[in-house]
Design a protein around this motif. Structure first.
Motif, PDB file in Angstrom:
ATOM      1  N   ARG A 110       0.823  -1.203   0.000  1.00  0.00           N
ATOM      2  CA  ARG A 110       0.000   0.000   0.000  1.00  0.00           C
ATOM      3  C   ARG A 110       0.861   1.259   0.000  1.00  0.00           C
ATOM      4  O   ARG A 110       0.543   2.239  -0.676  1.00  0.00           O
ATOM      5  CB  ARG A 110      -0.927  -0.010   1.225  1.00  0.00           C
ATOM      6  N   GLU A 111       1.951   1.236   0.737  1.00  0.00           N
ATOM      7  CA  GLU A 111       2.846   2.396   0.770  1.00  0.00           C
ATOM      8  C   GLU A 111       3.457   2.650  -0.608  1.00  0.00           C
ATOM      9  O   GLU A 111       3.513   3.792  -1.079  1.00  0.00           O
ATOM     10  CB  GLU A 111       3.957   2.174   1.793  1.00  0.00           C
ATOM     11  N   GLN A 112       3.915   1.600  -1.263  1.00  0.00           N
ATOM     12  CA  GLN A 112       4.504   1.751  -2.590  1.00  0.00           C
ATOM     13  C   GLN A 112       3.469   2.217  -3.606  1.00  0.00           C
ATOM     14  O   GLN A 112       3.766   3.039  -4.475  1.00  0.00           O
ATOM     15  CB  GLN A 112       5.124   0.425  -3.030  1.00  0.00           C
ATOM     16  N   TYR A 113       2.262   1.693  -3.502  1.00  0.00           N
ATOM     17  CA  TYR A 113       1.189   2.128  -4.405  1.00  0.00           C
ATOM     18  C   TYR A 113       0.853   3.602  -4.178  1.00  0.00           C
ATOM     19  O   TYR A 113       0.552   4.336  -5.124  1.00  0.00           O
ATOM     20  CB  TYR A 113      -0.056   1.265  -4.197  1.00  0.00           C
ATOM     21  N   CYS A 150      -3.780  -4.132  -3.807  1.00  0.00           N
ATOM     22  CA  CYS A 150      -2.354  -4.101  -3.494  1.00  0.00           C
ATOM     23  C   CYS A 150      -1.911  -5.444  -2.910  1.00  0.00           C
ATOM     24  O   CYS A 150      -2.740  -6.289  -2.571  1.00  0.00           O
ATOM     25  CB  CYS A 150      -2.060  -2.988  -2.485  1.00  0.00           C
ATOM     26  N   ALA A 151      -0.590  -5.604  -2.806  1.00  0.00           N
ATOM     27  CA  ALA A 151       0.000  -6.791  -2.190  1.00  0.00           C
ATOM     28  C   ALA A 151      -0.499  -8.075  -2.842  1.00  0.00           C
ATOM     29  O   ALA A 151      -0.789  -9.060  -2.174  1.00  0.00           O
ATOM     30  CB  ALA A 151      -0.268  -6.818  -0.681  1.00  0.00           C
ATOM     31  N   ASN A 152      -0.621  -8.033  -4.174  1.00  0.00           N
ATOM     32  CA  ASN A 152      -1.019  -9.202  -4.956  1.00  0.00           C
ATOM     33  C   ASN A 152      -2.388  -9.757  -4.567  1.00  0.00           C
ATOM     34  O   ASN A 152      -2.655 -10.943  -4.690  1.00  0.00           O
ATOM     35  CB  ASN A 152       0.024 -10.312  -4.847  1.00  0.00           C
ATOM     36  N   GLY A 153      -3.267  -8.887  -4.099  1.00  0.00           N
ATOM     37  CA  GLY A 153      -4.604  -9.314  -3.696  1.00  0.00           C
ATOM     38  C   GLY A 153      -4.794  -9.357  -2.198  1.00  0.00           C
ATOM     39  O   GLY A 153      -5.908  -9.611  -1.722  1.00  0.00           O
ATOM     40  N   GLY A 154      -3.739  -9.078  -1.439  1.00  0.00           N
ATOM     41  CA  GLY A 154      -3.851  -9.117   0.019  1.00  0.00           C
ATOM     42  C   GLY A 154      -4.617  -7.960   0.600  1.00  0.00           C
ATOM     43  O   GLY A 154      -5.185  -8.063   1.692  1.00  0.00           O
ATOM     44  N   HIS A 155      -4.643  -6.832  -0.126  1.00  0.00           N
ATOM     45  CA  HIS A 155      -5.365  -5.660   0.361  1.00  0.00           C
ATOM     46  C   HIS A 155      -6.265  -5.115  -0.737  1.00  0.00           C
ATOM     47  O   HIS A 155      -5.836  -4.941  -1.883  1.00  0.00           O
ATOM     48  CB  HIS A 155      -4.405  -4.566   0.815  1.00  0.00           C
ATOM     49  N   LEU A 156      -7.507  -4.861  -0.380  1.00  0.00           N
ATOM     50  CA  LEU A 156      -8.478  -4.238  -1.263  1.00  0.00           C
ATOM     51  C   LEU A 156      -8.773  -2.855  -0.705  1.00  0.00           C
ATOM     52  O   LEU A 156      -9.280  -2.719   0.415  1.00  0.00           O
ATOM     53  CB  LEU A 156      -9.758  -5.083  -1.322  1.00  0.00           C
ATOM     54  N   LEU A 157      -8.406  -1.825  -1.473  1.00  0.00           N
ATOM     55  CA  LEU A 157      -8.656  -0.453  -1.046  1.00  0.00           C
ATOM     56  C   LEU A 157      -9.963   0.038  -1.662  1.00  0.00           C
ATOM     57  O   LEU A 157     -10.200  -0.146  -2.850  1.00  0.00           O
ATOM     58  CB  LEU A 157      -7.515   0.470  -1.480  1.00  0.00           C
ATOM     59  N   VAL A 158     -10.776   0.661  -0.849  1.00  0.00           N
ATOM     60  CA  VAL A 158     -12.024   1.274  -1.303  1.00  0.00           C
ATOM     61  C   VAL A 158     -11.943   2.757  -0.954  1.00  0.00           C
ATOM     62  O   VAL A 158     -11.875   3.115   0.222  1.00  0.00           O
ATOM     63  CB  VAL A 158     -13.253   0.629  -0.640  1.00  0.00           C
ATOM     64  N   ASP A 159     -11.884   3.594  -1.985  1.00  0.00           N
ATOM     65  CA  ASP A 159     -11.663   5.033  -1.787  1.00  0.00           C
ATOM     66  C   ASP A 159     -10.422   5.272  -0.937  1.00  0.00           C
ATOM     67  O   ASP A 159     -10.389   6.140  -0.060  1.00  0.00           O
ATOM     68  CB  ASP A 159     -12.888   5.687  -1.152  1.00  0.00           C
ATOM     69  N   GLY A 160      -9.391   4.467  -1.177  1.00  0.00           N
ATOM     70  CA  GLY A 160      -8.115   4.630  -0.499  1.00  0.00           C
ATOM     71  C   GLY A 160      -8.015   3.999   0.868  1.00  0.00           C
ATOM     72  O   GLY A 160      -6.941   4.025   1.495  1.00  0.00           O
ATOM     73  N   VAL A 161      -9.101   3.399   1.367  1.00  0.00           N
ATOM     74  CA  VAL A 161      -9.137   2.836   2.718  1.00  0.00           C
ATOM     75  C   VAL A 161      -9.148   1.306   2.635  1.00  0.00           C
ATOM     76  O   VAL A 161      -9.960   0.728   1.894  1.00  0.00           O
ATOM     77  CB  VAL A 161     -10.381   3.329   3.486  1.00  0.00           C
TER      78      VAL A 161
END
Length: 290
Positions: free
Chosen positions: A78-81, A96-107
């Protein structure tokens, strides 16, 4: 929501697919004929990643279309993105993280994080075991850095020309039975849990948005699951997939290489996103099944 009104989901890898470092630009023409470039990432106070100005306009057009859901889909943390500033409006969803994190409106979506963590704990050897193997077998003669991304996977930064030819294969043979995959991308060797996939996260976005068609692009072996799950896909004429001769019936390789391939992919996205009908492809839910 009917097929006629359902949006098209466009999921694209970033590095060496849409955005390019100076080392990856591949500009074979005379300098005076090179395209104008737009910097989209700064790191350490210096420009790092670029798109052509033409690609910037195409991406703005794509991401501004109300009938399209554009989803940046990356192995970056997330930081790199967060260092990347793509042209056009901010993406509602990002992976992000190859599917490990799903951001919705940046959260970060906490429910998605819990689901991912539970599946990894059930199906894969612990990350600490993987790291111990990496540190025990990597040679300081070619190892530059060892890193952990989001407490989800590990990667090494190496001197590629000093890396033994069989080391990566031996690591993959060891990691496979433990539920992990290995991918060599440039100077980085990624070791990623097999269930940690971009396609699973994209499938969740497709469910939430009711997308009728999923388009995808990517250049590495970590993008293969995403391309296979999409209704249509594109890979650049360069990269890990190209080097491996990887293909699939519904995935096309670009004629262009380097930053020009990013332009070509965006043109393909724009052409395909407005040209589908109810019977143009299999339903996204079927193609995106785990």
């Amino acid at each position: 929501m009917t097929a006629a009104t359902a949006p098209t989901l466009v999921a694209s890898d970033l590095d060496r697919t849409l955005i390019y470092s100076s080392a990856a630009l591949q500009l074979p023409m005379p300098d005076a004929e090179a395209p104008r470039l737009l910097c989209v990432e700064v790191y350490g106070g210096k420009p790092l990643s670029y798109v052509t100005e033409t690609a910037a306009g195409l991406l703005t057009e794509l991401s501004s279309d109300p009938a399209t859901v554009f989803v940046p889909t990356t192995t970056r943390t997330r930081e790199q993105y967060g260092r990347i500033h793509l042209p056009g409006p901010p993406a509602r969803y990002a992976i992000c993280a190859n599917g490990g994190h799903l951001l919705v409106d940046g959260v970060p979506d906490r429910d998605w994080q819990r689901r991912v963590a539970a599946r990894l704990a059930e199906e894969c050897a612990p990350l600490d075991e993987i790291r111990a193997r990496l540190l025990a077998t990597a040679d300081p003669a070619w190892l530059l850095k060892e890193r952990v991304a989001e407490d989800l996977f590990a990667y090494l930064v190496v001197e590629r020309d000093r890396l033994p030819a069989d080391w990566t294969k031996e690591l993959a043979d060891w990691a496979g039975p433990r539920g992990w995959t290995v991918s060599l991308q440039g100077r980085k060797i990624y070791v990623v849990p097999r269930p940690l996939t971009k396609s699973a996260a994209v499938r969740e976005v497709a469910r939430r948005t009711g997308a009728a068609l999923t388009l995808a692009a990517g250049d590495s072996l970590l993008d293969a699951d995403l391309l296979l799950a999409a209704d249509r896909g594109w890979r650049p004429g360069h990269g890990e997939l190209a080097d491996a001769g990887w293909d699939a019936p519904h995935v096309e390789a670009t004629a262009e290489r380097g930053v020009a391939a990013g332009e070509e992919i965006l043109r393909r996205f724009l052409g395909a996103s407005g040209a589908h009908g109810p019977a143009a492809a299999q339903p996204t839910d079927e193609r995106m099944a785990p």
